[in-house]
Structure formats: structure tokens, C-alpha cells
Design a protein around this motif. Structure first.
Motif, PDB file in Angstrom:
ATOM      1  N   ASN A 147      64.509  49.012  29.508  1.00  9.59           N
ATOM      2  CA  ASN A 147      63.874  48.011  28.648  1.00  9.59           C
ATOM      3  C   ASN A 147      62.350  48.063  28.704  1.00  9.59           C
ATOM      4  O   ASN A 147      61.684  47.155  28.199  1.00  9.59           O
ATOM      5  N   HIS A 148      61.772  49.095  29.296  1.00 12.68           N
ATOM      6  CA  HIS A 148      60.323  49.102  29.541  1.00 12.68           C
ATOM      7  C   HIS A 148      59.525  49.167  28.240  1.00 12.68           C
ATOM      8  O   HIS A 148      59.817  49.953  27.346  1.00 12.68           O
ATOM      9  N   LEU A 149      58.501  48.316  28.175  1.00 11.21           N
ATOM     10  CA  LEU A 149      57.560  48.312  27.063  1.00 11.21           C
ATOM     11  C   LEU A 149      56.146  48.497  27.592  1.00 11.21           C
ATOM     12  O   LEU A 149      55.808  47.988  28.665  1.00 11.21           O
ATOM     13  N   ALA A 150      55.320  49.213  26.855  1.00 11.66           N
ATOM     14  CA  ALA A 150      53.876  49.182  27.036  1.00 11.66           C
ATOM     15  C   ALA A 150      53.307  48.346  25.903  1.00 11.66           C
ATOM     16  O   ALA A 150      53.982  48.096  24.890  1.00 11.66           O
ATOM     17  N   PHE A 151      52.053  47.903  26.072  1.00 15.15           N
ATOM     18  CA  PHE A 151      51.442  47.059  25.050  1.00 15.15           C
ATOM     19  C   PHE A 151      50.052  47.563  24.714  1.00 15.15           C
ATOM     20  O   PHE A 151      49.199  47.707  25.587  1.00 15.15           O
ATOM     21  N   ALA A 152      49.851  47.845  23.431  1.00 11.85           N
ATOM     22  CA  ALA A 152      48.565  48.340  22.953  1.00 11.85           C
ATOM     23  C   ALA A 152      47.684  47.170  22.532  1.00 11.85           C
ATOM     24  O   ALA A 152      48.157  46.209  21.909  1.00 11.85           O
ATOM     25  N   LEU A 153      46.404  47.270  22.876  1.00 13.03           N
ATOM     26  CA  LEU A 153      45.380  46.321  22.450  1.00 13.03           C
ATOM     27  C   LEU A 153      44.467  47.075  21.489  1.00 13.03           C
ATOM     28  O   LEU A 153      43.487  47.693  21.894  1.00 13.03           O
ATOM     29  N   PRO A 154      44.794  47.081  20.197  1.00 13.99           N
ATOM     30  CA  PRO A 154      44.068  47.947  19.256  1.00 13.99           C
ATOM     31  C   PRO A 154      42.594  47.605  19.124  1.00 13.99           C
ATOM     32  O   PRO A 154      41.785  48.476  18.784  1.00 13.99           O
ATOM     33  N   GLU A 155      42.227  46.349  19.394  1.00 14.90           N
ATOM     34  CA  GLU A 155      40.823  45.963  19.261  1.00 14.90           C
ATOM     35  C   GLU A 155      39.914  46.773  20.188  1.00 14.90           C
ATOM     36  O   GLU A 155      38.732  46.978  19.864  1.00 14.90           O
ATOM     37  N   THR A 156      40.423  47.228  21.322  1.00 13.14           N
ATOM     38  CA  THR A 156      39.593  48.016  22.250  1.00 13.14           C
ATOM     39  C   THR A 156      40.233  49.363  22.600  1.00 13.14           C
ATOM     40  O   THR A 156      39.735  50.072  23.464  1.00 13.14           O
ATOM     41  N   LYS A 157      41.364  49.689  21.930  1.00 10.15           N
ATOM     42  CA  LYS A 157      42.090  50.951  22.174  1.00 10.15           C
ATOM     43  C   LYS A 157      42.508  51.079  23.632  1.00 10.15           C
ATOM     44  O   LYS A 157      42.473  52.152  24.231  1.00 10.15           O
ATOM     45  N   ALA A 158      42.935  49.953  24.205  1.00 12.95           N
ATOM     46  CA  ALA A 158      43.482  49.946  25.564  1.00 12.95           C
ATOM     47  C   ALA A 158      45.001  49.875  25.488  1.00 12.95           C
ATOM     48  O   ALA A 158      45.569  49.372  24.513  1.00 12.95           O
ATOM     49  N   LEU A 159      45.655  50.374  26.526  1.00 18.70           N
ATOM     50  CA  LEU A 159      47.114  50.315  26.624  1.00 18.70           C
ATOM     51  C   LEU A 159      47.490  49.758  27.993  1.00 18.70           C
ATOM     52  O   LEU A 159      47.045  50.277  29.025  1.00 18.70           O
ATOM     53  N   PHE A 160      48.295  48.708  28.004  1.00 22.33           N
ATOM     54  CA  PHE A 160      48.835  48.164  29.238  1.00 22.33           C
ATOM     55  C   PHE A 160      50.148  48.900  29.504  1.00 22.33           C
ATOM     56  O   PHE A 160      51.144  48.682  28.813  1.00 22.33           O
ATOM     57  N   SER A 161      50.111  49.798  30.471  1.00 26.32           N
ATOM     58  CA  SER A 161      51.184  50.790  30.625  1.00 26.32           C
ATOM     59  C   SER A 161      52.266  50.381  31.612  1.00 26.32           C
ATOM     60  O   SER A 161      53.206  51.142  31.837  1.00 26.32           O
ATOM     61  N   GLY A 162      52.169  49.187  32.217  1.00 29.89           N
ATOM     62  CA  GLY A 162      53.212  48.731  33.126  1.00 29.89           C
ATOM     63  C   GLY A 162      53.444  49.714  34.254  1.00 29.89           C
ATOM     64  O   GLY A 162      52.510  50.183  34.901  1.00 29.89           O
ATOM     65  N   ASP A 163      54.724  50.045  34.491  1.00 32.07           N
ATOM     66  CA  ASP A 163      55.078  51.036  35.511  1.00 32.07           C
ATOM     67  C   ASP A 163      55.381  52.395  34.900  1.00 32.07           C
ATOM     68  O   ASP A 163      55.776  53.313  35.626  1.00 32.07           O
ATOM     69  N   HIS A 164      55.235  52.528  33.591  1.00 36.03           N
ATOM     70  CA  HIS A 164      55.518  53.822  32.969  1.00 36.03           C
ATOM     71  C   HIS A 164      54.479  54.859  33.380  1.00 36.03           C
ATOM     72  O   HIS A 164      54.820  55.982  33.772  1.00 36.03           O
ATOM     73  N   VAL A 165      53.220  54.494  33.296  1.00 34.19           N
ATOM     74  CA  VAL A 165      52.127  55.335  33.801  1.00 34.19           C
ATOM     75  C   VAL A 165      51.288  54.466  34.714  1.00 34.19           C
ATOM     76  O   VAL A 165      50.742  53.443  34.278  1.00 34.19           O
ATOM     77  N   MET A 166      51.190  54.862  35.986  1.00 34.60           N
ATOM     78  CA  MET A 166      50.452  54.082  36.973  1.00 34.60           C
ATOM     79  C   MET A 166      49.226  54.855  37.450  1.00 34.60           C
ATOM     80  O   MET A 166      49.150  56.068  37.310  1.00 34.60           O
TER      81      MET A 166
END
Length: 285
Positions: A147-166
Motif C-alpha cells: 500500500n506504499h505511497l509517495a507524495f509529490a509537492l509540485p510547488e517545490t518539486k519535492a517528493l516525500f518518499s516514505g520508506d520506498h527511498v530512504m
């Protein structure tokens, strides 16, 4: 992580503040990193373990501002349990990863999961939550968990990668919920993006994300190659294979290493490159 102690908010950029939870371990590095996103109103990503001091720190950071969503990348016990007291304190909905209940014959395998996790809204690929000047868009990245999701913040081109990429180690992939084939496909998916920076659930921010993702793909392919070489030499049990592949590994991490090796074996089995016979694995080539 001594330079970023627990309980002290660190502003990473104008829209992003990080708070480190007090749960360091061989599996969490310095602890779980909660990210507070926004300005006039907020989202809280992965509020972490249900620790009263950590929740109190988050409430001080929130400082009475509206919380539009408590956002969960996946429901491991170091990421989602604090969503409940935080929701009770702020009135914010819990959104993000779908709940998953794993049936397994391996005792204790579900110990890492937050069994009480019950989101108010599940986010699918491309769905967003938003506030004043910020948007968080879900990106399905299964592999570490289904069920893993990452979350993109397009306003600053950041990605909250959780445990997928640490920022400190590769993810543990533990079947049956973890899936190596899905994990590799999710890494490939990230290579097709142009995110500026990753903010992971553990470890430092990743300011060269494409380079790291390519390295992670190469590392997993190297591990796959090790397995294929070993089983071509002779049939091997999982425990012996892991011992040969992870020489000098911290004994506390051996169970996790075995799960990742098993995930590789299941992926290779699906591709008809290895087969399981009793307690041993052998080459099918």
C-alpha cells in the motif's frame, strides 16, 4: 542524526518542516521523520509512533493552524499510529495509504503493521490533498509494502518518499506484503520523474535523487546476480544463502536480510529462474 535531535523542528524549506520522532533503532536509523507541509494551513506526513512527547511537539509546530490532512505513506507502526491522537487534537482527516491485513504463516510477521490504522480517505494514484499554496499528490510506490505511497509537492518539486527511498539504507522487502518485483518497478517509475529532492521517512534529505535511485536499482540487481550464482553452484537453504551474501552483517538485521533475500527468490521464481524444492532453492536455468 545527532545534528537533528528529536523534538526540535527543522525548517527544510519555506513549505516543509521536519520533526524527528524519538524511536531510533537498527530499522529506523535516527527515528521516523515527520514532515509538516504548508504555511497558513498544513498537512502532516507520517506522524510516526504514538509517543506523547512527539505528538506534543507536532502540536507546537502546528500552533493552532488548520490541519487539512494527516497523510500516511504506509501503515507500519513507526509511521501511522500517532495519526489517531493527532486527529483527535486537530480534527484533521487521516488520508493516504489503504489499510492492509496480511495473512501469513510466519509468526510475528505482522508485528510491524499498525493493526488499528483506519484512514478516513484512501488516496489513489494521482489524487491530491491541498491547502493554501501547497498540493500533495499521491504516487503509488508499492514494494516495501503493497500500500506504499509517495507524495509529490509540485510547488517545490519535492517528493516525500516514505520508506520506498530512504536517505540511509535500502528498504526491507518482506513477503508476502512486500514484493521485490513491485519495488523494482516503483524505482523505475521514479526514474521517469524530475523531482528536485526527496524527503524520506528515515535518513537525510536526498538532493541527487536520480543518482540514488539508479544506485538502488543497481544494488538490487547485484543481489539478484549473487543469488543466481549461488544456486547455480549448488542448491541452498535461505539461511545459508543469506549468511553467504551478508558477511559481517549486524546480527539484529539478519532476519530482515533473510526476508529481502526471500523476496528476491520469489521474484526470480515468478520469472522461472529458480525453483523451490523442500527447504532449498535451486537454479532453473
Amino acid at each position: 542524526m545527532a545534528e537533528h535531535p528529536t523534538g526540535i523542528p527543522i525548517q527544510l524549506e519555506p513549505l516543509v518542516t521536519r520533526v524527528l520522532a524519538p524511536n531510533p533503532s537498527p530499522y529506523t536509523y535516527g527515528g521516523t521523520q515527520t514532515h509538516v507541509v504548508g504555511g497558513r494551513d498544513l498537512a502532516v506526513i507520517d506522524p510516526g509512533p504514538d509517543d506523547a512527547a512527539h505528538v506534543e511537539t507536532l502540536l507546537r509546530v502546528i500552533a493552532g493552524r488548520p490541519v487539512r490532512a494527516i497523510v500516511i505513506t504506509h501503515h507500519h507502526r513507526d509511521h501511522s499510529p500517532a495519526s489517531r491522537p493527532l486527529a483527535a487534537a486537530t480534527g484533521a482527516p487521516i488520508v493516504g495509504a489503504a489499510p492492509v491485513h496480511v495473512a501469513s504463516e510466519t509468526p510475528g510477521l505482522d508485528a510491524a503493521f499498525d493493526a488499528a490504522y483506519a484512514p478516513d480517505r484512501v488516496l489513489d494514484e494521482g489524487e491530491s490533498v491541498a491547502g493554501d499554496g501547497w498540493t500533495l499528490t499521491a504516487l503509488a510506490t508499492p514494494g516495501h509494502t503493497s500500500n506504499h505511497l509517495a507524495f509529490a509537492l509540485p510547488e517545490t518539486k519535492a517528493l516525500f518518499s516514505g520508506d520506498h527511498v530512504m536517505g540511509w539504507a535500502t528498504s526491507v522487502i518482506s513477503p508476502p506484503d512486500g514484493d521485490m518485483g513491485q519495488y523494482m518497478a516503483s524505482l523505475d517509475k521514479l526514474l521517469g520523474r524530475d523531482d528536485r529532492i526527496y524527503y524520506p521517512g528515515h535518513g537525510e534529505a536526498v538532493d541527487q535523487p536520480q543518482r540514488l535511485v539508479r544506485g538502488m536499482l543497481g544494488h538490487r540487481k547485484q543481489r539478484e546476480g549473487q543469488i543466481l550464482r549461488l544456486v547455480r553452484e549448488a542448491p541452498l537453504a535461505l539461511e545459508e544463502m543469506t549468511r553467504r551474501m551478508y558477511v559481517g552483517l549486524d546480527p539484529r538485521l539478519i532476519p530482515a536480510a533473510q526476508r529481502s533475500v526471500l523476496a528476491h527468490l520469489y521474484d526470480l521464481q515468478r520469472r522461472q529462474r529458480v525453483s523451490e524444492e523442500g527447504d532449498v532453492w535451486r537454479s532453473s536455468e
